[in-house]
Structures are given as structure tokens and as C-alpha cells.
Design a protein around this motif. Structure first.
Motif, short mmCIF file in Angstrom:
data_model
loop_
_atom_site.label_atom_id
_atom_site.label_comp_id
_atom_site.label_asym_id
_atom_site.label_seq_id
_atom_site.Cartn_x
_atom_site.Cartn_y
_atom_site.Cartn_z
N ALA A 1 47.92 31.56 36.21
CA ALA A 1 47.50 30.79 35.03
C ALA A 1 46.06 31.08 34.65
N GLY A 2 45.40 32.00 35.40
CA GLY A 2 44.03 32.37 35.06
C GLY A 2 43.00 31.35 35.47
N PHE B 1 40.03 23.38 45.61
CA PHE B 1 40.03 24.62 46.39
C PHE B 1 39.70 25.81 45.50
N SER B 2 39.15 26.83 46.13
CA SER B 2 38.97 28.12 45.45
C SER B 2 40.32 28.83 45.40
N VAL B 3 40.71 29.28 44.22
CA VAL B 3 41.99 29.98 44.08
C VAL B 3 41.93 31.34 44.76
N GLN B 4 40.77 31.98 44.72
CA GLN B 4 40.65 33.34 45.26
C GLN B 4 40.85 33.39 46.77
N ASP B 5 40.17 32.49 47.53
CA ASP B 5 40.26 32.58 48.98
C ASP B 5 40.84 31.33 49.65
N GLY B 6 41.18 30.29 48.86
CA GLY B 6 41.79 29.10 49.42
C GLY B 6 40.83 28.17 50.13
N ARG C 1 48.49 28.30 45.00
CA ARG C 1 47.40 29.24 44.72
C ARG C 1 47.89 30.40 43.86
N SER C 2 49.09 30.87 44.15
CA SER C 2 49.66 31.98 43.38
C SER C 2 49.88 31.57 41.92
#
Length: 465
Positions: free
Chosen positions: A379-380, A422-427, A373-374
Motif C-alpha cells: 500500500a506504499g 512499527f516500521s514497515v521496512q524492518d518490523g 507488513r507485506s
């Protein structure tokens, strides 16, 4: 005397260096040739009835090819075709015609029993009249396989839907003669490849320029006698691909006699996972896939083809998808296939998703979710995909039909793609899907390709783009 001898040796070496057979193709040329073989192999495979046409559509579209209506089922010749075209700004129109081979082993046996036909003429009627001649044949007459001749008659009698605004109903030879800068690629597997070679010879007789034609055949038996080879081999740009151990390409020479092969022969070796039968069309598709990715990797490593390098960042506006991990959970006997499977799947993501970033992947490493996720955030990207490829044995109770697209009713490999988005912001999990395909009608790589194409077709539902 020694100086004179040395001078002669130097001249000889210079002459040898200039011979065409001594020219070594570089990584770019090898990659381009492998790309053509991949496209023609998949088209040849898809020309058979009952195959997964979505594979051909996806792979050919990637190379700029669009399939167009060209449906013909001649019951006498049992001939079926696939036609595609492509054109671009500043480039001439190109056609690709794939001719299906005989669909089962009994058809092959019957085809080999067919006699020879006199090969001459400039019109369909002249071709048929000459093919039916029994007497008054010229000395050293070009003779061809009668069954393959009928395939060609069917192809030439079929109207081609033009790719431009011209009126419909034109024959392929008419289109090529009216547009001498246009080109056609003729291909086919087994008897379809033999028919493709004859079709090229026939088109030349009808007035098409030889440089408008390129033939790539797979597992094709010889088509004609020595007189046929002498007349047409100098004019035809023919590449014959043969898998080592396939007995069919040389069968006519052994069974009927009087047939000769010609053209540039390429032999593919089968390594790793495969089947005992070497003539199946999906064996050739499997080899074409591996050959393509091997040559592409060589081009990348040479520094001349960096288009598909890992970690690429296409310059696109909008949200991005981070392809975080493609994990290998295949059984041990399929581990050698995984590098090709990964590249096949990555290409489907590239085709389906406009904006993406490919992360650094370790196929066997544990998936460190927070770390991925990080990296996706850096990578935007707003979404990330985690994939697991696995397989298992599937029992097959079906009886063996003896066809070229079936195998004996024994266990085969079921190849599964598990994808989680998955959502990168909240997983949070956004979407989870499973795509699977059995190797009953494919090799394991072919099954993965079929499942990957299905995955790509549904990208709008999970990619967010």
C-alpha cells in the motif's frame, strides 16, 4: 358508478402521497440528520461543567465547527453555554449554541417547582417586566417555565465574539438580524434543551427570521402552555430527541400541569450495554454515536456515501500510515459495542493523520505480523499501526454525588486502547502507547471516544507525519 368510485380512490391516494408526513427520507438525508444530532449531542454534553471538552472540539471540528469565546455563568439561572461557528466559501455563517441543563437531580427537582411566567416582549426589559406580571395578563396568555425564562435572559444578555472582522460585543439577535442569511442551531440537554426552545421563540419576537433557527433538544421538558404552543409551534423548526424510558421530558406535565410538548419527536431505544438511569447526558451521547454510525453505514451500503468506505486511499503526498489491525479483546458484555468503537477510533485516525490506508480487519483473528507488513508495503506505507481495544472492571470507592454526570460508587468499565507503531521496512517497534478512560462519567463508547481523542492529539509523536 364503479369508475367514479375508482377515480375518487386514485385521487385520494395521490393526495395522500403528497402529504409531508408521508415523505420518506433517503439514506443521505437520514445520515445528514444523524450527523447534526451527533454534533448537537456532543455540544450539549460538553456544555456541562466538568465534562471532557476535547471530545466536543474534536467532533465539531470534523464537521467544520470552531468553538469561540462565549462564557457566562449566571448564578441566578446557573446557566452555562458552549458556542461554535463555521463558515466556508460560498456558504453563510452558522452558529451553534448549546445550553447546559441543571447539573444535578436536586436542581431538577427545584426547577420543576418554579412557577409560570408571562412570555411576551421585544427587549430584555420588556421580557423581564412581563415575566414578573401577576395581574392584567391577556386572555390565553403564553406562559412558560420561570426558570427556563431566566436561562434565556442570561443567553440574550451575553455578548457573542463575532466570527468575522466586525467589532466585538454584539448580541446574538443583533448578528442574526444584520445578516438574514446566517443561521443558528440551538441545542441543549434537559433544562438546557427547554431553554434552547424558549431562546428560539424569543429571538423570533426580537425580529430574527424563523428560517434562521434550528432547534435540536435532548431529554427536554415541555416549556410552555397551550397558548405558547399555538403561537410558536408553526414558526419553530424543533426536533426533540428522547430516549425511551426517560421520565424527565414528561415530568412537568405530570408535576405542574399546563405544559405541552410540540415539535418533531425522535425516540431512541437503548440496546445492549447501558445504565438503568435513562436521563444522563452521556446516555444521549452514546445513542447519538450509535445512531450516527448506523446511518452512515446505511448511506455507504446504499452507494450514495462512499467517503468512509473500508480500504480507502486518500490521494496525499508524503509518507503513509497503514492502519493494520484493530483487535477486539473486550469482555463479553462489551462485544456489542466494539463495531462502534472501531469506527470511532478509525475516525480519529482519519482526523489526525493526513496520509493513511485502512487495511482489511478481522477483529478476533490472530495478528499475522509479517502478512500485515507485506500488505502495508504494497500500500506504499512506511509505518503501520496495530491496535488492541480491551476493558476491565474498575472499582469505584467514591461516594455518589447525585449529579447528572456521576453514577453510584460501584464498579465501572475501564476502556483501554493499546497502540503499537512499527516500521514497515524492518518490523522494528517505533512507538508504543496506552490510552485509557473509565466509564464513570461515560458509557463504554463515550470512554473509548475520550481515549481516542487523546490518541489523535498526540499523532505527531508517532505517525511520522
Amino acid at each position: 358508478m364503479k369508475k367514479r368510485k375508482l377515480l375518487m380512490i386514485c385521487i385520494f391516494l395521490q393526495i395522500v402521497a403528497l402529504l409531508p408526513g408521508q415523505v420518506t427520507a433517503g439514506p443521505v438525508e437520514e445520515y445528514q440528520e444523524a450527523q447534526l444530532q451527533y454534533v448537537t449531542a456532543v455540544a450539549s454534553f460538553a456544555s456541562y461543567p466538568g465534562t471532557d471538552g476535547n471530545i466536543a472540539t474534536a467532533i465539531m471540528r470534523r464537521d467544520g465547527w470552531l468553538t469561540i469565546p462565549y462564557v457566562k455563568n449566571d448564578e441566578t439561572a446557573q446557566a452555562k453555554f458552549l458556542l461554535a461557528w463555521k463558515a466556508g466559501e460560498g456558504m453563510p455563517t452558522q452558529y451553534l449554541l448549546a445550553i447546559a441543563g441543571t447539573h444535578n437531580t436536586e436542581g431538577i427537582k427545584l426547577a420543576f417547582k418554579a412557577g409560570k411566567a408571562y412570555f411576551a416582549g421585544r427587549t430584555l426589559k420588556e421580557f423581564d417586566d412581563n415575566a414578573n406580571k401577576k395581574n392584567d395578563l391577556p386572555q390565553q396568555a403564553p406562559m412558560v417555565h420561570r426558570g427556563f425564562h431566566q436561562y434565556v435572559q442570561t443567553a440574550l444578555a451575553t455578548d457573542v465574539q463575532p466570527s468575522t472582522g466586525e467589532a466585538a460585543g454584539r448580541k446574538l439577535n443583533e448578528l442574526l438580524m444584520d445578516h438574514p442569511d446566517w443561521k443558528v442551531y440551538l441545542t441543549g440537554h434537559s433544562a438546557g434543551g427547554s431553554a434552547a426552545t424558549l431562546l428560539a421563540a424569543r429571538l423570533i419576537d426580537m425580529g430574527v427570521k424563523p428560517n434562521q433557527l434550528k432547534i435540536v433538544t435532548f431529554a427536554a421538558p415541555a416549556v410552555g402552555n397551550a397558548a405558547f404552543v399555538e403561537k410558536y409551534s408553526p414558526a419553530l423548526d424543533l426536533t426533540r430527541v428522547v430516549v425511551e424510558g426517560d421520565l424527565i421530558p414528561d415530568a412537568l406535565q405530570r408535576i405542574a400541569g399546563g405544559f405541552l410538548q410540540f415539535g418533531h419527536e425522535i425516540r431512541w431505544k437503548i440496546d445492549g450495554y447501558t445504565f438503568d438511569e435513562k436521563h444522563y447526558p452521556y446516555i444521549y451521547l452514546d445513542c447519538a454515536i450509535k445512531n450516527y454510525y448506523d446511518k452512515r453505514l446505511n448511506a455507504i451500503n446504499s452507494g450514495v456515501e462512499a467517503k468512509f468506505a473500508p480500504g480507502e486511499q486518500p490521494v496525499r503526498e508524503g509518507k503513509r500510515l497503514y492502519i493494520a489491525a484493530i483487535h477486539n479483546d473486550l469482555p463479553q458484555n462489551l462485544n456489542g459495542e466494539f463495531p462502534y468503537m472501531r469506527e470511532v477510533l478509525l475516525d480519529q485516525y482519519r482526523d489526525a493523520v493526513p496520509a493513511y490506508y485502512i487495511g482489511e480487519m478481522n477483529a478476533k483473528a490472530p495478528i499475522a505480523f509479517d502478512e500485515l507488513r507485506s500488505k502495508a508495503s504494497a500500500a506504499g506505507c512506511d509505518r503501520m499501526v496495530v491496535v488492541n481495544i480491551w476493558g476491565k472492571k474498575q472499582e469505584d470507592p467514591a461516594a455518589y454525588s447525585g449529579g447528572l454526570l456521576t453514577k453510584a460508587g460501584s464498579a465501572y468499565d475501564l476502556i483501554v486502547i493499546e497502540q503499537a507503531v512499527f516500521s514497515v521496512q524492518d518490523g522494528e517497534l517505533i512507538d508504543g502507547r496506552t490510552y485509557e478512560k473509565g466509564s464513570k462519567y461515560f458509557t463504554a463508547i463515550g470512554a473509548l471516544l475520550s481515549a481516542a481523542v487523546a490518541l489523535g492529539a498526540e499523532s505527531a509523536a508517532w505517525s511520522g507525519q
